[in-house]
Design a protein around this motif. Sequence first.
Motif, PDB file in Angstrom:
ATOM      1  N   ALA A 197      24.316  44.107  35.712  1.00 27.45           N
ATOM      2  CA  ALA A 197      25.204  44.540  36.785  1.00 27.45           C
ATOM      3  C   ALA A 197      25.642  45.978  36.582  1.00 27.45           C
ATOM      4  O   ALA A 197      25.764  46.750  37.538  1.00 27.45           O
ATOM      5  CB  ALA A 197      26.423  43.624  36.842  1.00 27.45           C
ATOM      6  N   GLU A 223      22.783  48.162  37.449  1.00 32.59           N
ATOM      7  CA  GLU A 223      22.589  48.004  38.898  1.00 32.59           C
ATOM      8  C   GLU A 223      23.597  48.875  39.649  1.00 32.59           C
ATOM      9  O   GLU A 223      23.248  49.603  40.582  1.00 32.59           O
ATOM     10  CB  GLU A 223      22.797  46.532  39.248  1.00 32.59           C
ATOM     11  CG  GLU A 223      22.390  46.147  40.635  1.00 32.59           C
ATOM     12  CD  GLU A 223      22.490  44.619  40.794  1.00 32.59           C
ATOM     13  OE1 GLU A 223      21.544  44.030  41.295  1.00 32.59           O
ATOM     14  OE2 GLU A 223      23.528  44.054  40.367  1.00 32.59           O
ATOM     15  N   THR A 224      24.839  48.832  39.194  1.00 35.60           N
ATOM     16  CA  THR A 224      25.890  49.601  39.847  1.00 35.60           C
ATOM     17  C   THR A 224      25.635  51.098  39.717  1.00 35.60           C
ATOM     18  O   THR A 224      25.767  51.851  40.669  1.00 35.60           O
ATOM     19  CB  THR A 224      27.255  49.241  39.245  1.00 35.60           C
ATOM     20  OG1 THR A 224      27.451  47.840  39.402  1.00 35.60           O
ATOM     21  CG2 THR A 224      28.373  50.002  39.903  1.00 35.60           C
ATOM     22  N   GLU A 281      22.941  51.981  42.098  1.00 36.07           N
ATOM     23  CA  GLU A 281      23.426  51.984  43.487  1.00 36.07           C
ATOM     24  C   GLU A 281      24.255  53.225  43.766  1.00 36.07           C
ATOM     25  O   GLU A 281      24.070  53.900  44.770  1.00 36.07           O
ATOM     26  CB  GLU A 281      24.282  50.733  43.727  1.00 36.07           C
ATOM     27  CG  GLU A 281      23.455  49.489  43.980  1.00 36.07           C
ATOM     28  CD  GLU A 281      24.312  48.233  44.033  1.00 36.07           C
ATOM     29  OE1 GLU A 281      23.742  47.149  44.085  1.00 36.07           O
ATOM     30  OE2 GLU A 281      25.572  48.366  44.004  1.00 36.07           O
ATOM     31  N   GLU A 282      25.198  53.484  42.850  1.00 32.61           N
ATOM     32  CA  GLU A 282      26.049  54.654  43.036  1.00 32.61           C
ATOM     33  C   GLU A 282      25.210  55.918  43.094  1.00 32.61           C
ATOM     34  O   GLU A 282      25.404  56.792  43.937  1.00 32.61           O
ATOM     35  CB  GLU A 282      27.053  54.767  41.882  1.00 32.61           C
ATOM     36  CG  GLU A 282      28.204  53.803  42.005  1.00 32.61           C
ATOM     37  CD  GLU A 282      29.130  53.818  40.810  1.00 32.61           C
ATOM     38  OE1 GLU A 282      30.165  53.156  40.879  1.00 32.61           O
ATOM     39  OE2 GLU A 282      28.793  54.483  39.796  1.00 32.61           O
TER      40      GLU A 282
END
Lengths: 126, 636
Positions: free
Chosen positions: B503, B506-507, B510-511
């Motif tokens: 996560a 992943e974050t 994404e950011e």
Amino acid sequence: MLLADDHDPMLDHTMSLLRAQFEVIGMVKDGRALVDEAQRLQPDVIVMDITMPILNGIAAARELRVSGSPAKLVFLTVHHESAFVRRCLAEGALGYVTKSRMITDLIPAIKEALSNRRFVSPPLQS
Amino acid sequence: MAISLRHLIFSGCGTPGSRAGRKYCETGSESAAFSSVVLFALVAVLLTPPSIAQKPVKEIRRVLILNIFEPLASPGVAALDQGIVAGLEKSPYQIELYSENLEAALFADEASQRQIRELYVRKYRDRKPDIIIAVGPEPLRFLVQSHNESFPDVPVIFCGSTEEMLGQLKLDSSFTGVWGVAQPEATLDVALRLRPSTKHVVVVGGVGIYDRMLESIARQSLKNFESKLDFTYLTDLAMPALLERLKHLPPNTIVYHTAITEDAAGSHFIDATQSVPMIASAANAPVFVVDDVDVRGGTVGGNVVGYGDDGIIAADLAVRVLNGEKPENIPIVKSASVYMFDWRALHRWGLKESDLPAGSIVLHREPTVWESYKRYIVGGLSLVVLEALLIAGLLWERARRRSIARELEVITDSLNKLTGRLIDAQEEERSHVAREIHDDYQQRVAVLAIELADLAENLGNSNGETTGRLYKLWNYASELGMDLHSLSHRLHSSTLESLGLVAGIETVCEEFSSQQEIKVKFDPKDVPSQVPGDVALCLFRIVQESLRNIKRHSGANEAEVLLEGVGENLHLSVSDRGRGFDPGTRSRESGIGIRSMEERLRALGGHLQIDSRPMGGTRIDAWLRIESPASVESHG
């Protein structure tokens, strides 16, 4: 209604916002206490933070889910990353409200949860 | 040498066209005399340079060498003759060389001697020599006595005799030459210095003419020692008896050998090559001698008459006379005697070379190991030393390198530890600040936003403008809260902490995608759910650093992040298809970023591989071992 947040002013504000419409039966300041109180008090709705001492909100939600708690879970948090939203929903939460939007979003989120519907603060919906 | 000369002579006999050769080969009784002529003729021919033939013909001068003995039977005479032949080369004339000998050893009796002398007188009556060189005492005595009748007006040069050998005879104006000098007393002096314990002196000699002459000289010369030493003259014995006597000499004896050309039994000997070795090997005492040619066959040596040089001197005198000088105007030369010794005999009798007179000639010295192999020893030692130096140098260098390597290892190790601690400290500090922001400032801003929202809600539409401004403030406070959260997140990822590695990454992806307009695809595979915090943080930071580099340097608009569990290892790969770089020439800035990644990994026992080439994209692979892989993290 059970409230869980390790930040006193926030707890006070949440309390004052909700008590007009809901019966707040307990307030806790960490995830472990939350799990214990939820099992003891059997609330309809739990409004909970993510970042808490001992056990964080997500881990507490998992324990509640695993233990078969029927309480509806609404997260009230400063985390706005989608990963958190996804994880919380995956752990069985129905509401996800950012703290800055508490006044506008929390009561609708609780109401939606009581109706078994999801509510996520609008800026985080994707 | 004697053998080869003999061989030459017999070859000469068979040479066609050599009239004299035929004649003397047929008359066997005169073969010895003939041999001498042929020998010297041959030597003269051999010594004459071929170019002379083309020059104007030189005047001829006849030189008669009259020897005491046949040179083949006397190394002393041979040495003198060789010197004479060599010396005559200096003459400007064409030398016609005649060589005769008086056979004074083999035909020593008066009648034979008379016949031989008469033969030569007759022989040279019609072929008068321009000069006669008398070699040895007998030819000299013969010429002194008879040259006025036999060889009138022929100048005579003499050599090979001592002055004493002439006895009462007087030289006239036709004579000049070189006197040999025999100094038995000098020999005895040296012998006593070499053997101070000497008590007895045994003088050995023969009954031949020459033998008696030398004996006489020795008796005269050694007279002064007779008071100090016991003298025995063994000069009237047959050779076997003499040798037997010599075998049983008392201790502290030395032997002085004069000459034995004939013993008491009438046997003839070549002194230097036959008598001398027999005497030396029989005697149980060191044997000293008179002539240089006798320093052989086991004799010690002594102060000896040197015949070789006397021949050359005699030839020089002859050349002067041939050139017109009168013999009477040429002073007689006295030859220098020399100290000459055989090293082997000195060694045999335990005589010290250091006791010899200065300037002594020492023959047959066995070179020491050092003298024989000096070059090899010096070379070998140099090589050994050089090699040793080289080895020492190499060992020193190796030790130095090892020491440096050890130091480097220690330094690297502490650097790694320090780096690890620095990274930890940095992470700790970041985490601390992030927590502070989250737990305090973010909450307070959230409360502020809530208050503002509450206020706005309560006011409702009663005061539109104020309400509007409150909402604006609320929005502002909300944004501030989110910004604070982002800041906190950058410092320390709460996603990573709360939701785990997948996560977290992943974050970040994404950011990064939303903020940098670079689409990042994240692909997690078989990642364990429980990844140790430091491992997770390390990989998380590598992703952050790699993405930052992609943004800064690659120019790519897409990137891929792969995280996979492979057995007990985690493999992270971040790649792009951007412009890449040459890993060998990476810039300082990106170098530091990559280095910090490597250091993070190394601190945890992992490693990093960078694969990039200009215009070929970049791929960063990191491997880390997880201590105890737990169940695979569920995601999706």
